[in-house]
Design an enzyme around this catalytic site. Structure first.
Site, PDB file in Angstrom:
ATOM      1  N   GLU A  79      -0.002  -0.951   5.876  1.00  0.00           N
ATOM      2  CA  GLU A  79       1.072  -0.399   6.710  1.00  0.00           C
ATOM      3  C   GLU A  79       0.874   1.097   6.928  1.00  0.00           C
ATOM      4  OE1 GLU A  79       4.841   1.266   8.122  1.00  0.00           O
ATOM      5  OE2 GLU A  79       3.746   1.841   6.326  1.00  0.00           O
ATOM      6  N   THR A 121     -13.601  38.508   9.300  1.00  0.00           N
ATOM      7  CA  THR A 121     -13.534  38.742  10.741  1.00  0.00           C
ATOM      8  C   THR A 121     -14.455  37.759  11.449  1.00  0.00           C
ATOM      9  OG1 THR A 121     -15.164  40.470  10.384  1.00  0.00           O
ATOM     10  CG2 THR A 121     -12.872  41.170  10.637  1.00  0.00           C
ATOM     11  N   ARG A 154       7.001  10.815  18.420  1.00  0.00           N
ATOM     12  CA  ARG A 154       7.867   9.670  18.092  1.00  0.00           C
ATOM     13  C   ARG A 154       8.471   9.189  19.402  1.00  0.00           C
ATOM     14  NH1 ARG A 154       7.164   7.734  12.749  1.00  0.00           N
ATOM     15  NH2 ARG A 154       6.176   9.515  11.763  1.00  0.00           N
ATOM     16  N   ASP A 180      12.499  -1.327   4.021  1.00  0.00           N
ATOM     17  CA  ASP A 180      11.512  -0.241   4.094  1.00  0.00           C
ATOM     18  C   ASP A 180      12.099   0.947   4.854  1.00  0.00           C
ATOM     19  OD1 ASP A 180       9.033   0.964   3.669  1.00  0.00           O
ATOM     20  OD2 ASP A 180       8.125   0.096   5.469  1.00  0.00           O
ATOM     21  N   SER A 203       9.004   4.990  11.738  1.00  0.00           N
ATOM     22  CA  SER A 203       8.413   3.896  12.517  1.00  0.00           C
ATOM     23  C   SER A 203       7.961   2.738  11.634  1.00  0.00           C
ATOM     24  CB  SER A 203       7.200   4.410  13.294  1.00  0.00           C
ATOM     25  OG  SER A 203       7.552   5.515  14.085  1.00  0.00           O
ATOM     26  N   HIS A 221     -19.221  36.874  14.943  1.00  0.00           N
ATOM     27  CA  HIS A 221     -18.583  38.094  14.446  1.00  0.00           C
ATOM     28  C   HIS A 221     -17.517  38.495  15.465  1.00  0.00           C
ATOM     29  CE1 HIS A 221     -17.979  42.253  13.344  1.00  0.00           C
ATOM     30  NE2 HIS A 221     -18.719  42.081  12.236  1.00  0.00           N
ATOM     31  N   ASP A 275       0.857  -1.198   0.000  1.00  0.00           N
ATOM     32  CA  ASP A 275       0.000   0.000   0.000  1.00  0.00           C
ATOM     33  C   ASP A 275       0.884   1.235   0.000  1.00  0.00           C
ATOM     34  OD1 ASP A 275       0.845  -0.478   2.703  1.00  0.00           O
ATOM     35  OD2 ASP A 275      -0.736   0.843   3.441  1.00  0.00           O
ATOM     36  N   HIS A 316       6.236   9.888   1.154  1.00  0.00           N
ATOM     37  CA  HIS A 316       5.035  10.570   1.677  1.00  0.00           C
ATOM     38  C   HIS A 316       4.870  11.980   1.096  1.00  0.00           C
ATOM     39  CE1 HIS A 316       4.542   7.898   5.536  1.00  0.00           C
ATOM     40  NE2 HIS A 316       5.068   7.219   4.527  1.00  0.00           N
TER      41      HIS A 316
HETATM   42  N1  BES Z   1       8.759   3.069   5.560  1.00  0.00           N
HETATM   43  C1  BES Z   1       8.171   3.954   6.493  1.00  0.00           C
HETATM   44  C2  BES Z   1       8.928   4.058   7.797  1.00  0.00           C
HETATM   45  C3  BES Z   1      10.320   4.622   7.698  1.00  0.00           C
HETATM   46  C4  BES Z   1      10.613   5.673   6.866  1.00  0.00           C
HETATM   47  C5  BES Z   1      11.307   4.082   8.468  1.00  0.00           C
HETATM   48  C6  BES Z   1      11.901   6.161   6.790  1.00  0.00           C
HETATM   49  C7  BES Z   1      12.586   4.574   8.413  1.00  0.00           C
HETATM   50  C8  BES Z   1      12.886   5.608   7.555  1.00  0.00           C
HETATM   51  C9  BES Z   1       6.740   3.491   6.786  1.00  0.00           C
HETATM   52  O1  BES Z   1       6.043   3.180   5.606  1.00  0.00           O
HETATM   53  C10 BES Z   1       5.979   4.626   7.436  1.00  0.00           C
HETATM   54  O2  BES Z   1       5.708   5.589   6.771  1.00  0.00           O
HETATM   55  N2  BES Z   1       5.634   4.501   8.720  1.00  0.00           N
HETATM   56  C11 BES Z   1       4.827   5.462   9.397  1.00  0.00           C
HETATM   57  C12 BES Z   1       4.202   4.881  10.619  1.00  0.00           C
HETATM   58  C13 BES Z   1       2.986   4.049  10.400  1.00  0.00           C
HETATM   59  C14 BES Z   1       2.465   3.538  11.722  1.00  0.00           C
HETATM   60  C15 BES Z   1       1.921   4.760   9.634  1.00  0.00           C
HETATM   61  C16 BES Z   1       5.679   6.615   9.885  1.00  0.00           C
HETATM   62  O3  BES Z   1       6.853   6.438  10.223  1.00  0.00           O
HETATM   63  O4  BES Z   1       5.123   7.707   9.958  1.00  0.00           O
HETATM   64 MN    MN Z   2       7.185   1.988   4.382  1.00  0.00          MN
HETATM   65 MN    MN Z   3       5.375   5.083   4.654  1.00  0.00          MN
END
Ligand code: BES
Ligand code: MN
Ligand code: MN
Length: 461
Positions: free
Chosen positions: A154, A316, A329, A181, A400, A214, A89, A428
């Site tokens: 994921e 306003t 995090r 990943d 993560s 207002h 995904d 992203h």
């Molecule tokens: N692949 C990423 C995580 C990642 C990115 C690890 C860069 C190390 C370096 C993973 O697909 C991701 O985006 N994880 C999310 C968390 C998840 C619970 C939605 C994240 O890290 O925001």
């Molecule tokens: Mn990923």
């Molecule tokens: Mn990701």
């Protein structure tokens, strides 16, 4: 028999074309409109496993998106079993107008492929499918057992994967998990990630008066939830970058001297970092370096913020509602649910009686650290060195992958984080891309890993 590495070189154009076909499927897990596309991506990848002659290839339906499984157990029970995890995904491509090419029409520029999911994670997971094809086509067999578990949720927090793993412990039994990943430390600088941060993701919703007002008629006499939201957010961290939620740091272990030393050995160029991001100064918790702040220390960030008038010009208005999404995090030992509760208590206490507060918890997950002496990690290090001509660095990353902690907990196995991306891949974000050179080097690294792994198995395992 043909050599594996030459097979990969000879077939790389076809591998890239197949990857493009995969990337054309807009498998956005968060958007209901793309449900069929996520299914299509599951079918695409399960067909590829079938064409490797993998056994027991299945698309397991779940309450959400399916989980794809397939196995090769012909190496025999005296050989190690590697469970390869990846996600098919992707994140939504928005904002689409900031892309230089349509996000689901893979486009090559400067030996990189630009497409949503190219680095996160389709390009990286496809590396292993093609490495296995290459070993099988040249050697006729795999020297180790391999299982694939590929999920389509994921990016929305893997809601159905943990129950699946719990219900299929036997099916998924293995000696290690292999995941691509994550990112390399830098271009041409391979690294093995041995730590990931966890995540707690919250949403604050404030309501003041029963309707927008207002701001001249009522301003100064009635509480403005947007003002309150700003005051609350301002109290989440102090000027030294310390998170102010009581109890937040209770379980955070200090960085050991040896770990600090490891960090200082990493070839990090802060002025390049600032230049790349277009920032004049870095900013973070006092007493820590940029690398430590971004991977070994917890953090708190506003991820979204809304209230009042967002349109052109000025209106306003005293808005009735205000909201924010805030993510934290986490580092090992911090419990995402406990942190959510601490956040809830603190924000509720900060909010005055003039507004009502609703706090929503979104998905989260645990951090993880992996012992780099694990034999699978040592085998991965040899594979990186063989292909990249240099020993990989060991580093922790700030992103993560919560399932790593779940694999540890449920299956009792460590993960090898064999990343081939780069932090600059814009995952992203608009214009996500993945180096095709690293796609090919990744296939070679994975193939070599399969070939050398068995020799690293300790005697008493
Ligand atoms: N692949 C990423 C995580 C990642 C990115 C690890 C860069 C190390 C370096 C993973 O697909 C991701 O985006 N994880 C999310 C968390 C998840 C619970 C939605 C994240 O890290 O925001
Ligand atoms: Mn990923
Ligand atoms: Mn990701």
């Amino acid at each position: 028999m043909a050599d594996v590495m030459s097979y990969i070189d000879e077939n790389k154009n076809r591998f890239i074309e197949e990857l493009f076909e995969f990337l054309r499927i807009p498998s956005i897990s968060t958007d209901d409109e793309n449900k069929k596309d996520v299914q299509k991506a599951a079918e695409f990848i399960s067909e590829k496993l079938k064409s490797l002659n993998f056994d027991n290839v299945q698309i397991h339906p779940t309450k959400g998106h399916p989980i794809v499984y397939g196995e090769y157990l012909k190496a025999g029970s005296d050989k190690p079993t590697v469970l390869i995890y990846g996600h098919y995904d992707v994140q939504p491509p928005d904002p689409v107008d900031l892309w230089d090419n349509p996000p689901f029409e893979p486009t090559i520029k400067d030996e990189k492929v630009y497409a949503r999911g190219s680095a996160d994670d389709k390009g990286q997971l496809y590396i292993h499918v093609k490495s296995i094809e290459s070993v099988l086509k040249t050697k006729g067999e795999l020297p180790v057992n391999v299982k694939f578990i590929l999920e389509g949720e994921e990016e929305i927090g893997s809601p159905n994967l943990v129950p699946f793993i719990e219900d299929h412990k036997k099916l998924l039994a293995c000696d290690m998990v292999l995941i691509s990943d994550t990112a390399m430390f830098a271009k041409d600088t391979p690294s093995i990630t041995y730590g990931l941060r966890g995540l707690t993701y919250m949403e604050i919703r404030l309501t003041g008066p029963n309707r927008d007002l207002h701001s001249g008629v009522y301003g100064g006499a009635v509480e403005n939830p947007a003002n309150v939201l700003c005051e609350i957010i301002a109290k989440l961290k102090d000027e030294k970058g310390r998170i102010q939620i009581p109890g937040f740091y209770d379980k955070v272990k200090p960085l050991s001297e040896s770990e600090k030393e490891e960090y200082s050995r990493l070839p990090f160029d802060e002025s390049e970092y600032k230049k790349d991001l277009g920032i004049a100064e870095v900013k973070g918790e006092e007493g820590y370096t940029t690398l430590q702040r971004a991977s070994a220390r917890p953090s708190l960030d506003v991820n979204g913020l809304w209230s009042g008038y967002q349109g052109q010009g000025a209106k306003t208005v005293l808005p009735a509602k205000a909201g924010a999404k805030v993510s934290m995090r986490l580092v090992p030992d911090q419990d995402p649910n406990e942190i959510a509760q601490l956040f809830r208590d603190y924000v509720t206490k900060l909010a005055p009686k003039t507004v009502t507060v609703e706090i929503v918890e979104h998905h989260g997950g645990h951090a993880s650290v992996i012992d780099i002496n694990f034999y699978g990690i040592q085998a991965a290090a040899e594979a990186f060195e063989y292909v990249y001509g240099q020993k990989p660095l060991f580093s922790r990353e700030g992103g993560s992958i919560p399932i790593v902690a779940d694999f540890q907990k449920i299956l009792g196995v460590d993960s090898i984080l064999m990343g081939f991306g780069l932090d600059s891949d814009s995952i992203h974000s608009p214009n996500e891309h993945f180096s095709l050179i690293d796609f090919v080097r990744g296939i070679k690294t994975s193939a070599h890993f399969m070939e050398v792994l068995d020799k690293y198995v300790p005697e008493n395992v």
